[in-house]
Each structure stands twice: as structure tokens, then as C-alpha cells.
Design an enzyme around this catalytic site. Structure first.
Site, mmCIF file in Angstrom:
data_model
loop_
_atom_site.group_PDB
_atom_site.id
_atom_site.type_symbol
_atom_site.label_atom_id
_atom_site.label_comp_id
_atom_site.label_asym_id
_atom_site.label_seq_id
_atom_site.Cartn_x
_atom_site.Cartn_y
_atom_site.Cartn_z
ATOM 1 N N SER A 103 0.960 -0.959 -0.585
ATOM 2 C CA SER A 103 -0.077 -0.041 -0.259
ATOM 3 C C SER A 103 1.120 1.117 0.155
ATOM 4 C CB SER A 103 -1.329 0.079 1.277
ATOM 5 O OG SER A 103 -2.003 -1.524 1.155
ATOM 6 N N THR A 127 17.497 -0.299 10.438
ATOM 7 C CA THR A 127 17.613 1.342 9.973
ATOM 8 C C THR A 127 16.702 0.976 8.460
ATOM 9 O OG1 THR A 127 19.500 1.779 11.316
ATOM 10 C CG2 THR A 127 19.225 2.679 9.011
ATOM 11 N N LEU A 128 16.149 2.126 8.592
ATOM 12 C CA LEU A 128 15.170 2.150 7.150
ATOM 13 C C LEU A 128 16.037 3.132 6.370
ATOM 14 C CD1 LEU A 128 11.832 2.414 8.887
ATOM 15 C CD2 LEU A 128 12.969 0.143 7.971
ATOM 16 N N GLU A 129 16.385 3.015 5.035
ATOM 17 C CA GLU A 129 16.763 3.695 3.471
ATOM 18 C C GLU A 129 15.301 4.108 2.973
ATOM 19 O OE1 GLU A 129 17.985 0.208 2.814
ATOM 20 O OE2 GLU A 129 19.992 0.743 3.775
ATOM 21 N N GLN A 148 7.333 -4.791 6.264
ATOM 22 C CA GLN A 148 6.677 -6.515 6.814
ATOM 23 C C GLN A 148 8.114 -6.859 7.368
ATOM 24 O OE1 GLN A 148 4.175 -7.506 3.739
ATOM 25 N NE2 GLN A 148 4.886 -7.405 2.237
#
Length: 192
Positions: A103, A127-129, A148
């Protein structure tokens, strides 16, 4: 082998997989939804002419904490570091893969550039980019579902899991979005 919802529940019960805080309602058929924390790292583009992964560039990013009840606005073309709300801990026979939410992808939000893999033995916030490839700003609300987590069982336990002395494990126990530490073990190999 990718774990199903019942396998995920069994690993959590056995203590070989942990998410803190954990909400059982976030378990999906073959993944666990993870949420966005309120800490971000924004790039200080005005301080450097380029990024060099072989060098320590401490001021390359600055920490930003979003006030309660407020969103972080990610503008078109922007790239920031963020992290999961959850501390994720994997046993030595489990590996993880963080994927985006369909989504959010349909709105132009990329959850990670290249670093979606989580080694056996890892423990910490992931950590997200985050990148906005849409033409409009995207409001990122702390606590929202951001990705997820898929879990895989290895054929045998890792001999030297992440966090062991063998690899150095630069990001073990990280809190919040952690800037690159590539310079700490930088090396190149011959090209011929």
C-alpha cells in the site's frame, strides 16, 4: 525456508525470535508487520560535495525526533534514514528480510534501498532507507506500519552469527536510524 504465521508464533514462544514491543495482531500469513519509530536522520547536503564510503563523515546526517502526534514530511526525491519501532532479535538459525508494504509502495514510498537482509544473531532496531519517488510529499506517521519482516530458517545454525567477535558487527544493538559505518572496515579488492 520462509516461516508461516504458526512457525513465527512458535519461534516467538521459543525465544529464538523476538520483537519488542510485540503486538500479535501484526502477524500476517508469512510475515510480521513492523512500525515506524519517531527518530529520523536527514542528510546535510550543504556540508559535503560528495559522499565517500571509505571516509568517516560524521556530519553527513543529523538526527531529528518527530514530536508526538506529528508526521515527518518526506518530500519528492528525498532520502532519509529511519528505523523500526521494534527491536528485532534473531536466533542463530534464523535470518530476516524486511520488505516494504504494498500500500505504501503504491504511493511512491520505498522502504529500503539495498539493505533489507538481517543476519542470524542480529539484535536492534532495523535502519530503514526511505525514499519518496512520488511527485507529492508523503506524510510519515510514527507508529504506522512501514514494512513487513519475513523470517527464514537456515539449514543449520550460523557458525559465527552477527554479534560474534569474528565479524565486528558494527550495527549490533543499534538504537534508532544508524548512519553508515562503511569506513570502519573499508577495503577494495583487485579488479584483475
Amino acid at each position: 525456508m520462509l516461516l508461516s504465521d504458526r512457525d513465527l508464533a512458535a519461534e516467538i514462544k521459543a525465544g529464538t525470535l523476538a520483537l519488542e514491543p510485540f503486538d500479535p495482531a501484526l502477524v500476517q500469513p508469512s510475515s510480521i508487520d513492523v512500525r515506524l519509530d519517531k527518530l529520523f536522520r536527514v542528510f546535510n547536503n550543504h556540508l559535503y560535495t560528495h559522499i565517500d564510503p571509505s571516509r568517516q563523515q560524521d556530519d553527513l546526517t543529523s538526527a531529528v525526533e518527530v514530536p508526538d502526534g506529528e508526521p515527518f514530511v518526506l518530500h519528492p526525491g528525498e532520502f532519509v534514514l529511519a528505523s523500526t519501532l521494534e527491536v528485532i532479535s534473531l536466533g542463530d538459525q534464523l535470518a530476516g528480510r524486511l520488505e516494504g508494504k504494498s500500500s505504501l509502495g503504491r504511493l511512491g514510498l520505498l522502504t529500503h534501498s539495498t539493505a533489507g537482509f538481517i543476519d542470524p544473531g542480529f539484535s536492534g532496531h532495523v535502519t530503514l532507507e526511505l525514499s519518496n519517488v512520488a511527485n507529492l510529499p508523503i506524510m510519515l506517521w510514527p507508529g504506522m506500519k512501514i514494512g513487513q519482516l519475513c523470517i527464514f530458517r537456515l539449514c543449520s545454525p550460523a557458525e559465527h552469527p552477527y554479534g560474534s567477535a569474528v565479524y565486528g558487527s558494527r550495527y549490533q544493538g543499534q538504537r534508532g536510524p544508524t548512519p553508515s559505518r562503511s569506513w570502519q572496515s573499508w577495503r577494495t579488492w583487485p579488479t584483475r
